[in-house]
Scaffold this motif. Structure first.
Motif, PDB file in Angstrom:
ATOM      1  N   CYS A  19      -2.069   9.961  -3.483  1.00  0.00           N
ATOM      2  CA  CYS A  19      -0.705   9.498  -3.225  1.00  0.00           C
ATOM      3  C   CYS A  19       0.332  10.437  -3.816  1.00  0.00           C
TER       4      CYS A  19
ATOM      5  N   ASP B  25       0.831  -1.196   0.000  1.00  0.00           N
ATOM      6  CA  ASP B  25       0.000   0.000   0.000  1.00  0.00           C
ATOM      7  C   ASP B  25       0.870   1.252   0.000  1.00  0.00           C
TER       8      ASP B  25
ATOM      9  N   LYS C  63      -6.202  -1.149  10.856  1.00  0.00           N
ATOM     10  CA  LYS C  63      -5.166  -0.155  10.887  1.00  0.00           C
ATOM     11  C   LYS C  63      -5.729   1.231  10.687  1.00  0.00           C
ATOM     12  N   PRO C  64      -5.008   2.267  11.103  1.00  0.00           N
ATOM     13  CA  PRO C  64      -3.835   2.188  11.965  1.00  0.00           C
ATOM     14  C   PRO C  64      -4.246   2.204  13.431  1.00  0.00           C
TER      15      PRO C  64
ATOM     16  N   ARG D 211       2.403  -3.521   8.127  1.00  0.00           N
ATOM     17  CA  ARG D 211       3.621  -3.138   7.414  1.00  0.00           C
ATOM     18  C   ARG D 211       4.890  -3.542   8.160  1.00  0.00           C
TER      19      ARG D 211
ATOM     20  N   ARG E 140       4.386  14.026   0.613  1.00  0.00           N
ATOM     21  CA  ARG E 140       5.249  12.971   0.116  1.00  0.00           C
ATOM     22  C   ARG E 140       6.637  13.570  -0.039  1.00  0.00           C
TER      23      ARG E 140
ATOM     24  N   ARG F 242      -6.395   7.251   2.628  1.00  0.00           N
ATOM     25  CA  ARG F 242      -6.348   8.694   2.448  1.00  0.00           C
ATOM     26  C   ARG F 242      -7.050   9.077   1.158  1.00  0.00           C
TER      27      ARG F 242
ATOM     28  N   PRO G 195       1.240   3.579  -2.066  1.00  0.00           N
ATOM     29  CA  PRO G 195       0.633   4.860  -2.420  1.00  0.00           C
ATOM     30  C   PRO G 195      -0.026   5.577  -1.247  1.00  0.00           C
ATOM     31  N   VAL G 196      -0.512   4.839  -0.246  1.00  0.00           N
ATOM     32  CA  VAL G 196      -1.133   5.537   0.875  1.00  0.00           C
ATOM     33  C   VAL G 196      -0.204   5.594   2.087  1.00  0.00           C
TER      34      VAL G 196
ATOM     35  N   ARG H 295       0.833  12.867   9.461  1.00  0.00           N
ATOM     36  CA  ARG H 295       0.098  11.840   8.737  1.00  0.00           C
ATOM     37  C   ARG H 295      -0.552  12.404   7.471  1.00  0.00           C
ATOM     38  N   PHE H 296      -0.211  11.829   6.355  1.00  0.00           N
ATOM     39  CA  PHE H 296      -0.768  12.178   5.043  1.00  0.00           C
ATOM     40  C   PHE H 296      -0.558  13.644   4.673  1.00  0.00           C
TER      41      PHE H 296
ATOM     42  N   ASP I  89       1.015   0.793  12.145  1.00  0.00           N
ATOM     43  CA  ASP I  89       0.350  -0.039  11.154  1.00  0.00           C
ATOM     44  C   ASP I  89       1.028  -1.404  11.198  1.00  0.00           C
TER      45      ASP I  89
END
Lengths: 765, 154
Positions: free
Chosen positions: B56, A111, A146-147, A160, A226, B86, A113-114, A222-223, A157
């Motif tokens: 992402c 996962d 999760k999480p 992972r 990137r 997300r 991408p997230v 968180r989020f 998480d």
């Protein structure tokens, strides 16, 4: 951050061995991964983290072929030896590494991408570089909800997790809080706390940095971004006097994350950070952040532009009979302190002071060779005098723990029990008795070579009679070094500029101050607050340059919002004399400006010629202040430089014992790690912050008729405040313990302006 | 120039009278584009109505023109927007910057973004050229016919 230990290929004994057909060398005992890395060959690792301690060999990623040894060896736990023949890229070794990665990925969800780690993930990177490219597993992967919140700061998480044990080992072997563990076995293994509760401590954020996958992520981050969305800025933490190197991660114009920076030779903080440093940055958006310049005239308050506010401040400084006084706070950079001195000089040699501890009596100790944090690692004996590193200079605590693991002996003298007192020889001392206790221990200490003396600025300033005793003892020990536990963020930098810790207050009390300027200083929440409070009644207009609203800004005639440490350039000097560069990770909010810009604008309006950029301001400061000789942004580079000359010290003060007047218990103060300054205003630290209280022993509690949880009124000769009572068996009789710096608690009102010794009387409030 | 030449010339002209015209009555009629034409972007939904995009930001990483901005946020039980943990709270493409290379489409791990046929992308202001998530999620406002028969032109 590289995960390999520094290896010295130049000095000391070296053994030669064959690495992929090349003859190379490394010091004996070096682990193969580190020796290979130093010689330019990367062996993939996940669980190996030399900063934690000896290798564990949990992940098996670092398999290499060593001729003459059966099967493949884990390079992280195999030391090099003479004429060893190692292949890291042979078919056998590559097959082994491929196989291990395939197994590691068998349960790892894809996962990416997230996942917040995606893009800066060692598992991604090493799979890409060393992995097999595909997987033969068709079976279902394990699933967990999760999480999970491991604490209010860290999300877990479990899917992972690759069971590398780094976080558990950090908790057990570095922070030594012993909270984290693995439960269940095999594919069901999961990280948890022994108690089942939250993982809370002073260093928890480090497990996010060392997690080689996205199992542990930071909740405030968180989020948010990137790795390719961000810019990273190398800066210094401006929340305590240790001055750890940090990296500010900026996205959308905001600092979103503070993380540890690579410390190549493990001289400073080794890349570890305390949670205060890591999570204090949201204070920039706290509701009490100042963003509007104000002018108060009579009963009216006007919101103005920053230019108007600067003009108004300049008029107040330049007017007839202005008699200005300037107070510089501990967060001010060297540049800001220097500009303030320039403005003071331009205003007819106006009095100027910092809100620090008077330096005169401490000069004999400061003159001795200073230690780097790394000096603690190999020290045979560490003598800690006074202080509370766990709350005030947390990284020092971590380093002392490391020294203890390396076999150091720890002798502690002090009146406040703290996180380390159970780990060494703790000589509990009544306040005022340090000189006597150190004198008693002197013979025992003298015999050892290379002792590191860790001493607390505030404790020794309160007990000047201990200074000559300690200084003499240090002089008698061969290769002794001293590490100061400073009390104020840039106290050493302001001292290097020659800023005294008194002068303005006395002048204000005498009615000699017309316009008072407070530069990043809040005298109403500093020791001596009661005296300052009274003195402010006798001064004229008040100009406050500050980051956050306070009682002082409410009373000010001109309020100029300033930038925080994450928002401006400048130089901070750490408690052990290392000058480091602050670099901005974000712009100050609209309506605020960097302190140096505000001061330059004021200086120009006063027709004083000052440089117009931080680097040129520093250059002028260096030519005019001998303690800064050699300092420049270029010299400081990434990791800072040590000031070469001692700060100017006035004549050694009298070293007579200081006995506080009045009756009652001696008051011993400390800070709360998450309770003061920017940490107190960070919403991220809301759940781990402890409220202010006064701690007394059970005997004192029963004598005073107080119980745990009661509210007590504390009265000293300087002022009074009300705090909840906590009764603790660990604390000695005859002393009350309280924390300064906690907003609204008012402990500072009890203290004299020089943070000296004081007695308090407690009664039920 | 002889009479013969004139007849030859007019002959060509008369021949063209009999053919249907190559010109298109734009804007009432639009030039059909090839199926692989790369025009305006579109974000897609799953059949259950959730957004395919999980925010992402890989499209932004792949974008050579740096024209995509993604700000992600966590899905909650009350506000579930995408199928993953997300979703993209903000998804913007600056159409003035975009070079229509299609790398975003290639980078997307969830087939959430595609480049569609629409090519009428002029707007009254620069700021209006920044297309937000709602615009990109909506079906093409100015649909373009897709060409299927082989072209007569070289």
């Amino acid at each position: 951050m590289t995960d390999y230990a520094p290896v010295d290929l130049e000095r000391g004994e070296q053994v030669e061995f064959d690495l992929n057909g090349r003859r190379v060398h490394a010091p004996p005992g070096t682990m193969l991964v580190d020796a290979a890395h130093a010689n330019g060959v990367e062996i993939p690792i996940f669980c190996y983290e030399p900063r934690i301690g000896p290798p564990l060999g949990a992940c098996r990623m670092c398999l290499v072929e060593v001729e003459g040894m059966r099967g493949l060896q884990t390079a992280c736990s195999t030391p090099v030896s003479q004429d060893m023949v190692v292949h890291t890229k042979s078919d056998l070794a590559v097959d082994g590494q491929d196989g291990v990665l395939e197994l590691i990925l068998a349960n790892h969800p894809l996962d990416c991408p997230v996942c917040d780690k995606g893009g800066e993930c060692p598992l991604q990177d090493r799979t890409f570089r060393f992995g097999p490219g595909d997987s033969r597993f068709l079976e279902h992967k394990r699933h967990f909800p999760k999480p999970l919140d491991l604490s209010s700061l860290i999300a877990l998480d479990r899917e992972r997790c690759i069971s590398c044990f780094r976080c558990v080992r950090f908790s057990q072997e570095v922070a030594e809080d012993g909270l984290l563990t693995f439960q269940e076995r095999g594919g069901d293994s999961e990280i948890t706390t022994f108690t089942g509760g939250a993982y809370e401590g002073r260093f928890t954020g480090n497990i996010v940095d060392i997690c080689p996958v996205g199992a542990l992520t930071s909740i405030p981050y968180r989020f948010v971004a990137r790795p390719w969305d961000v810019t990273n800025t190398e800066s210094v933490c401006g929340t305590c006097p240790v001055g750890c190197n940090v990296e500010l991660t900026t996205r959308e114009g905001r600092v979103q994350r503070v993380s540890g920076r690579e410390d190549p030779n493990w001289i400073h903080e080794e890349g570890w950070l305390c949670d205060k440093c890591r999570y204090a940055f949201p204070a920039a958006w706290s509701p009490d952040r100042l963003t509007t310049p104000l002018i108060r005239d009579g009963g009216t308050t006007r919101e103005v532009s920053i230019e108007e506010a600067v003009a108004a401040a300049s008029v107040l400084l330049a007017r007839e009979n202005a008699r200005p006084g300037i107070v510089v706070g501990p967060e001010a950079t060297v540049e800001e302190g220097f500009l303030a001195q320039k403005i003071a000089a331009a205003s007819g040699d106006a009095p100027i002071q910092q809100l620090g501890i008077p330096a005169a009596t401490l000069a004999p100790i400061r003159a001795l060779p200073p230690a780097e944090l790394a000096d603690l690692d190999g020290a045979p004996l560490i003598v800690e005098v006074g202080g509370d590193p766990a709350n005030q200079q947390a990284i020092v605590e971590l380093r002392i723990r490391k020294a203890l693991r390396h076999g150091a002996r720890l002798v502690m003298v002090g009146s406040r029990p703290h996180a380390l007192t159970g780990l060494g020889e703790w000589h509990e001392t009544a306040p005022g008795q340090i000189a006597e206790t150190v004198g008693r221990l002197a013979d025992d200490i003298k015999g050892t070579e290379g002792v590191i003396f860790v001493w607390d600025e505030q404790s020794l300033a309160q007990e000047p009679d201990a200074v000559p005793v300690l200084a003499e003892l240090m002089a008698e020990v061969e290769n002794a070094k001293q590490l100061e536990l400073g009390a104020h963020i840039n106290g050493a930098g302001l001292r290097a500029l020659g800023l005294p810790a008194d002068g303005v207050l006395e002048a204000a009390e005498a009615g000699d101050i017309g316009t008072l300027v407070c530069l990043l200083a809040d005298p109403l929440s500093a020791p001596g607050a009661s005296r300052w409070d009274a003195a402010l009644g006798k001064t004229g207009p008040l100009v406050v340059i500050a980051t956050h609203a306070s009682e002082l800004t409410d009373a000010a005639n001109v309020v100029i919002p300033a930038s925080m440490a994450t928002e401006h350039e400048g130089t901070l000097v750490s408690m052990n004399g290392r000058a480091q560069r602050l670099r901005p990770g974000q712009e100050p909010p609209d309506g605020a400006a960097p302190g140096w810009q505000i001061l330059v604008a004021i200086a120009h309006r006063l027709h004083t010629d000052v440089a117009r950029s931080p680097s040129t301001i520093l250059r002028t400061a260096v030519t005019e202040r001998s303690a800064l000789t050699g300092l420049s942004y270029k010299e400081m580079g990434r990791l800072g430089m040590r000031l070469r000359r001692p700060s100017p010290a006035s004549a050694n003060g009298a070293h007579a014992p200081r006995e506080p007047a009045g009756e009652g218990l001696r008051l011993v103060t400390t800070r709360r790690i998450f309770g003061d300054g920017f940490a107190a205003r960070s919403d991220a630290l809301e759940h781990v912050r402890q409220p202010a209280d006064v701690v007394i022993s059970p005997a004192e509690a029963s004598r005073l008729g107080l119980e745990d949880g009661d509210r007590a009124r504390l009265v000293s000769e300087h002022g009074e405040c009300v705090l909840p009572v906590r009764v603790s068996e660990a604390h000695q009789d005859g002393v009350a313990f309280a924390a300064v710096g906690v907003p609204g608690a008012g402990v500072e009102r009890l203290l004299p302006a020089d943070d000296g010794p004081v007695r308090v009387q407690l009664s039920r409030a | 120039m002889s009479v013969q030449d004139s007849i030859k010339g007019f002959g060509v002209t008369f021949k063209q009278f009999l053919k249907s015209p190559e010109t298109i009555d734009y804007p009432d009629q639009k030039t059909p584009v090839w199926p692989r034409f790369r025009g305006r972007h579109r974000l897609w939904l799953h059949d259950n109505g959730l957004e395919k995009c999980v925010g992402c930001s890989l499209c932004a990483a792949a974008c050579p023109a740096d024209c995509i901005r993604v700000v992600a946020e966590e899905n909650t039980a009350e506000n579930r927007v995408s199928a993953g943990e997300r979703y993209a709270k903000i998804y913007e493409i600056n159409m003035l910057r975009c070079i229509f290379c299609g790398y975003c489409e290639v980078a997307c791990p969830f087939d959430a973004i595609t480049l569609e046929a629409e090519y009428e992308l002029s707007e009254p202001s620069r700021i209006a050229e920044i297309y937000d998530k709602d615009m990109l999620l909506a079906p093409s406002p100015k649909p373009v016919p897709i060409r299927t028969e082989p072209s007569g032109r070289q």
